[in-house]
Design an enzyme around this catalytic site. Structure first.
Site, PDB file in Angstrom:
ATOM      1  N   GLU A  50       0.811  -1.219   0.000  1.00  0.00           N
ATOM      2  CA  GLU A  50       0.000   0.000   0.000  1.00  0.00           C
ATOM      3  C   GLU A  50       0.845   1.269   0.000  1.00  0.00           C
ATOM      4  O   GLU A  50       0.413   2.323  -0.459  1.00  0.00           O
ATOM      5  CB  GLU A  50      -0.973   0.008   1.170  1.00  0.00           C
ATOM      6  CG  GLU A  50      -2.139  -0.971   1.017  1.00  0.00           C
ATOM      7  CD  GLU A  50      -1.804  -2.371   1.532  1.00  0.00           C
ATOM      8  OE1 GLU A  50      -0.630  -2.625   1.857  1.00  0.00           O
ATOM      9  OE2 GLU A  50      -2.740  -3.202   1.603  1.00  0.00           O
ATOM     10  N   PHE A 112     -12.029  -7.497  13.597  1.00  0.00           N
ATOM     11  CA  PHE A 112     -10.936  -7.959  12.750  1.00  0.00           C
ATOM     12  C   PHE A 112     -10.569  -6.879  11.732  1.00  0.00           C
ATOM     13  O   PHE A 112     -11.424  -6.343  11.048  1.00  0.00           O
ATOM     14  CB  PHE A 112     -11.341  -9.244  12.025  1.00  0.00           C
ATOM     15  CG  PHE A 112     -10.291  -9.749  11.083  1.00  0.00           C
ATOM     16  CD1 PHE A 112      -9.046 -10.154  11.566  1.00  0.00           C
ATOM     17  CD2 PHE A 112     -10.517  -9.800   9.711  1.00  0.00           C
ATOM     18  CE1 PHE A 112      -8.059 -10.602  10.698  1.00  0.00           C
ATOM     19  CE2 PHE A 112      -9.538 -10.251   8.846  1.00  0.00           C
ATOM     20  CZ  PHE A 112      -8.304 -10.646   9.322  1.00  0.00           C
ATOM     21  N   GLN A 113      -9.303  -6.564  11.669  1.00  0.00           N
ATOM     22  CA  GLN A 113      -8.762  -5.538  10.769  1.00  0.00           C
ATOM     23  C   GLN A 113      -9.393  -4.160  10.967  1.00  0.00           C
ATOM     24  O   GLN A 113      -9.558  -3.392  10.026  1.00  0.00           O
ATOM     25  CB  GLN A 113      -8.875  -5.976   9.302  1.00  0.00           C
ATOM     26  CG  GLN A 113      -7.977  -7.184   9.019  1.00  0.00           C
ATOM     27  CD  GLN A 113      -7.793  -7.466   7.548  1.00  0.00           C
ATOM     28  OE1 GLN A 113      -8.690  -7.226   6.742  1.00  0.00           O
ATOM     29  NE2 GLN A 113      -6.628  -7.989   7.196  1.00  0.00           N
ATOM     30  N   LYS A 162     -17.844  -0.943   5.612  1.00  0.00           N
ATOM     31  CA  LYS A 162     -18.311  -1.920   4.625  1.00  0.00           C
ATOM     32  C   LYS A 162     -19.826  -1.846   4.395  1.00  0.00           C
ATOM     33  O   LYS A 162     -20.291  -1.951   3.270  1.00  0.00           O
ATOM     34  CB  LYS A 162     -17.908  -3.318   5.080  1.00  0.00           C
ATOM     35  CG  LYS A 162     -18.232  -4.405   4.079  1.00  0.00           C
ATOM     36  CD  LYS A 162     -17.480  -5.690   4.370  1.00  0.00           C
ATOM     37  CE  LYS A 162     -17.989  -6.794   3.457  1.00  0.00           C
ATOM     38  NZ  LYS A 162     -16.979  -7.817   3.194  1.00  0.00           N
ATOM     39  N   MET A 479      24.007   9.405   2.835  1.00  0.00           N
ATOM     40  CA  MET A 479      23.836  10.706   3.476  1.00  0.00           C
ATOM     41  C   MET A 479      24.076  10.632   4.975  1.00  0.00           C
ATOM     42  O   MET A 479      24.657  11.537   5.577  1.00  0.00           O
ATOM     43  CB  MET A 479      22.438  11.263   3.187  1.00  0.00           C
ATOM     44  CG  MET A 479      22.235  12.670   3.681  1.00  0.00           C
ATOM     45  SD  MET A 479      23.443  13.812   3.008  1.00  0.00           S
ATOM     46  CE  MET A 479      22.552  14.472   1.606  1.00  0.00           C
TER      47      MET A 479
HETATM   48  C1  LIG Z   1      12.104   5.905   5.600  1.00  0.00           C
HETATM   49  C2  LIG Z   1      13.377   6.565   5.989  1.00  0.00           C
HETATM   50  N1  LIG Z   1      14.187   6.009   6.907  1.00  0.00           N
HETATM   51  C3  LIG Z   1      15.339   6.613   7.252  1.00  0.00           C
HETATM   52  C4  LIG Z   1      15.702   7.800   6.711  1.00  0.00           C
HETATM   53  C5  LIG Z   1      16.992   8.486   7.141  1.00  0.00           C
HETATM   54  N2  LIG Z   1      17.915   8.618   5.986  1.00  0.00           N
HETATM   55  C6  LIG Z   1      18.033   9.762   5.289  1.00  0.00           C
HETATM   56  S1  LIG Z   1      19.103   9.641   4.022  1.00  0.00           S
HETATM   57  C7  LIG Z   1      19.458   8.053   4.399  1.00  0.00           C
HETATM   58  C8  LIG Z   1      20.436   7.270   3.577  1.00  0.00           C
HETATM   59  C9  LIG Z   1      19.918   6.885   2.265  1.00  0.00           C
HETATM   60  O1  LIG Z   1      20.766   5.944   1.698  1.00  0.00           O
HETATM   61  P1  LIG Z   1      20.696   5.557   0.184  1.00  0.00           P
HETATM   62  O2  LIG Z   1      19.305   5.341  -0.227  1.00  0.00           O
HETATM   63  O3  LIG Z   1      21.654   4.456  -0.078  1.00  0.00           O
HETATM   64  O4  LIG Z   1      21.145   6.887  -0.553  1.00  0.00           O
HETATM   65  P2  LIG Z   1      22.519   7.674  -0.586  1.00  0.00           P
HETATM   66  O5  LIG Z   1      22.472   8.717   0.483  1.00  0.00           O
HETATM   67  O6  LIG Z   1      23.616   6.687  -0.403  1.00  0.00           O
HETATM   68  O7  LIG Z   1      22.506   8.288  -1.948  1.00  0.00           O
HETATM   69  C10 LIG Z   1      18.734   7.635   5.524  1.00  0.00           C
HETATM   70  C11 LIG Z   1      18.857   6.316   6.135  1.00  0.00           C
HETATM   71  C12 LIG Z   1      14.811   8.380   5.771  1.00  0.00           C
HETATM   72  N3  LIG Z   1      15.047   9.551   5.201  1.00  0.00           N
HETATM   73  N4  LIG Z   1      13.688   7.738   5.416  1.00  0.00           N
END
Ligand SMILES: Cc1ncc(C[n+]2csc(CCOP(=O)(O)OP(=O)(O)O)c2C)c(N)n1
Lengths: 565, 159
Positions: A50, A112-113, A162, A479
């Site tokens: 979803e 349920f749900q 529903k 990042m």
């Molecule tokens: C759902 C979610 N969980 C955690 C984060 C925290 N977060 C921000 S950037 C990042 C790293 C992303 O890694 P990647 O997709 O490999 O991209 P890169 O920065 O290496 O280009 C994380 C974990 C987020 N933004 N969203």
């Protein structure tokens, strides 16, 4: 003639001009799915999770400017959409989410749900409804679409028990919405517009700072006209990219944490900041106390809560951005002193030009034989000339896609700005590709983010959606690793993606195309091949591992305290 | 600064939690909040007393106005207004304390609404300051229970 709730839903969707619904069935909405085959005008896209449905509806909305629609079942189906709803809410994207609900008599009994999705999503929807009576259904749907797309757009959720879906009522779709409690101000106050113009006339160093509001109100043409006519340079937020052509001399690039040197210096040195449809987010302003210290501020926003939330404003204009810019344009055309308004401001433009030349966006190309992620994005731009729709995941990949690709038109960048949702980019690209089957849609991804909604490969295959996923594969949650490197003494805790699937084989497992690139010389030919193959494709680009995004304003620092390459 | 806000809302399920959720979600402070019907059965009136710096009050008002179920928000601090709150207090009243408590009741024009050999329950109405004063005076007799409604307010006719 009386229709069932399910039939009323479809008739209402048709009245709203809906042609695509992204969804996933379940017991609570089975009656809606039972009715679905009788309404072929409305194409249903069955996702695999979803979260994919809501992001796809969001991507569809961003790419088209129409309202995106998502349909899921009660309980877990509904809760799986919450991240995507919050994502749309933070970026003011119009989507309507239909959730199934247990039959009315069971509500509150831990059936349920059952889940109180109206309660759960109250803080992250513009508004939400629990429909208690089938005779109200058409009216609620009309209101939901109206609320989603007007004023400051946003997600609206409609919860459908529903028994309401099964009950019958006369179908009468209201012509108009009348809500005594909802009347957004769209037309600007003429006096404030005149004051804004006067301030522009007096300013020696004015600057447009534009955001997503320019995109959602379709006012990029007016903005471009005004900026050029009045010789006012333009910077944009991540959400505003594309609202001013990226090749114009007045364009300074994005501002904020990873903004350009020229844009951030311009903010700090300008004497007038004209904010249009932007909300002074902390990723943009850095340290508030020293943000735009010498500037008067004009703030145009349809949402009064945006104004004076973070910064002091000299000329507040609560109105639709487009209506305001149209009014400004009219006043410029009628101005008695067009010379004052439109003077060249040579010192200012010359200074900006020097900044742009002295500190362009750059990176160490090096001759290490490694592929630089920035170069990959530059190549994507070179091959598409800015004509593609780019979506991004979140992280370094997102920032490089913002920095090294020139957006010329609005709605060509789909990215999670406010919430920063990893996993957004790919399903959003699916939504955009559904809307524009003939356009090239590219998800610039990280190896971490892409794994969050990778299951939508099946969706894309199923409906022949030839989205291109370009993974900037650095083997890290890049990042976060960058922050650890710069501010946490290189304590790379939990950011190394030690184990990842073989993305090429994964693509093949779904029946899609997969390419891996490890040699810089291969980047361009492989991307070219991928963009031309007409199929869902993953390009796994193995990039230099510890590359960082620069410039960078450390969190909480002032915009002029940038770390450069 | 303390502000009393008069908030007209659509009388529908969930509206209270929309308002309360706005305050808790955005970290605003609710001092008191009460809800009651108006002459129009489809509309309820909420009176919210809140304290915050003026810029935050401005945000609170704007954020309230932004809620789709909110019809109107009036900041009573911008007007000359009558503000009242009702309180019930159960006070220990053994032996010779009783006369003194009754004297306080008299002075503050309160009412005794329930009596037992060793307790008096007092009903008091007034603005916040007056009720606080009564509480302070009754404290030394031992207040056993207290129930306050929170403020209701109305603009004076002659502004
Ligand atoms: C759902 C979610 N969980 C955690 C984060 C925290 N977060 C921000 S950037 C990042 C790293 C992303 O890694 P990647 O997709 O490999 O991209 P890169 O920065 O290496 O280009 C994380 C974990 C987020 N933004 N969203």
């Amino acid at each position: 003639m009386e229709l069932t709730g399910a039939q009323i839903l479809f008739e209402s969707l048709k009245k709203e001009g809906v042609d695509a619904v992204f969804g996933f069935p379940g017991g609570a909405v089975i009656d809606i799915y039972d009715e679905m085959p009788r309404h072929p005008e409305i194409r249903h896209y069955l996702v695999r999770h979803e979260q994919g449905a809501i992001h796809a509806a969001d991507g569809y909305a961003r790419a088209t400017g129409k309202v995106g629609v998502c349909l899921v079942t009660s309980g877990p189906g509904a809760t799986n959409t919450v991240t995507g709803i919050a994502n749309a809410y933070m970026d003011s994207i119009p989507v309507v989410i239909f959730t199934g609900q247990v039959p009315s008599p069971l509500i509150g009994n831990d059936a349920f749900q059952e889940v109180d999705i109206v309660g759960i999503t109250r803080p992250c929807t513009k508004h939400n409804y629990l429909v208690k009576d089938v005779t109200r259904l058409a009216g609620v749907i009309k209101e939901a679409f109206y609320l989603a797309r007007t004023g400051r757009p946003g997600p609206v959720l409609v919860d459908l028990p529903k028994d309401v879906i099964q009950a019958r009522a006369e179908f009468k779709y209201p012509r108009q919405v009348r809500m005594r409690s909802y009347n957004p101000t769209l037309t600007p106050n003429a006096k404030q517009v005149a004051r804004a113009l006067e301030a522009i006339c007096q300013a020696d160093r004015p600057l447009f700072y534009v955001g997503g509001g320019v995109v959602s109100s379709d006012s990029h043409r007016e903005l471009t006209w005004l900026a050029k006519k009045l010789n006012v340079p333009v910077t944009a937020t991540l959400m505003g990219l594309g609202s001013f052509p990226g090749h114009e001399p007045l364009w300074l690039g994005m501002l904020g944490m990873h903004g350009t040197y020229a844009a951030n210096r311009a903010v700090q040195e300008c004497d007038l900041l004209i904010a249009v449809g932007a909300r002074f987010d902390d990723r943009v302003t850095g340290k508030l106390a020293t943000f735009a210290p010498n500037a008067k501020v004009i703030h145009i926003d349809v949402d009064p809560t945006s104004i004076r939330k973070n910064v002091r404003v000299d000329v507040p204009i609560v109105a639709d951005c487009r209506e305001t810019l149209v009014a400004l344009k009219a006043q410029v055309e009628a101005a008695s002193d067009p010379k004052g308004l439109c003077r060249a401001r040579k010192d200012w433009t010359a200074t900006l030009k020097t900044w742009k030349i002295d500190h362009p966006l750059t990176y160490n190309g090096g001759d290490s034989g490694e592929i630089k992620p920035q170069a990959v994005v530059e190549t994507i731009y070179e091959l598409t000339k800015g004509e593609a729709i780019i979506s991004t995941e979140v992280g370094q990949n997102q920032m490089w896609a913002a920095q090294f690709y020139n957006y010329h038109k609005p709605r060509t960048l789909l990215t999670s700005g406010g919430l920063g949702t990893m996993g957004y980019g790919f399903p959003a690209a699916i939504g955009a590709q559904v809307a524009f089957p003939d356009k090239l849609v590219i998800d610039v991804a990280g190896d971490g983010s892409i794994q969050m909604c990778i299951q939508e490969m099946a969706t894309a295959m199923c409906y022949d959606l030839p989205v291109k996923i370009v993974i900037l594969n650095n083997g890290y949650l890049g990042m976060v690793r960058q922050w650890q490197e710069l501010f946490y003494k290189k304590n790379y805790c939990a950011t190394c993606m030690d184990w990842a699937p073989d993305f090429v084989k994964l693509a093949q497992a779904y029946g899609a195309e997969g390419y891996r690139v490890t040699d810089p010389a291969q980047v361009k030919p492989v991307l070219k091949q991928a963009f031309g193959n007409g199929k869902l494709t993953i390009v796994d680009v193995v990039v230099s591992q510890e590359e960082n995004v620069y410039p960078m304003v450390p969190a909480g620092a002032s915009l002029h305290e940038m770390l450069l390459v | 600064m303390r502000h009393v806000l008069s908030v007209l809302v659509e009388n529908e399920p969930g509206v209270l939690s929309r308002i309360a959720g706005l305050f808790s979600g955005r970290g605003y402070n609710i001092e008191t909040l009460n809800v009651g019907p108006t002459l129009d059965r489809e509309v309820s009136l909420m009176t919210i007393a809140t304290s915050a710096p003026e810029v935050v009050i401005e945000q609170i008002i704007k954020q309230l106005r932004k809620l789709v179920t909110v019809i109107k928000v009036v900041d009573m601090n911008d007007h000359v207004a009558v503000e009242r709150e009702m309180m019930l207090a159960k006070v220990g009243a053994e032996g010779d304390k009783r006369a003194e408590i009754l004297r306080i009741v008299d002075i503050f024009r309160c009412k005794v609404v329930d009596v037992s050999p060793d307790e008096l329950t007092i009903e008091a109405t007034g603005d916040r300051g007056k009720l606080d004063a009564i509480v302070a005076l009754l404290q030394r007799f031992g207040i056993k229970e207290i129930a306050r409604t929170g403020a209701v307010a109305m603009k004076r006719s002659m502004q």
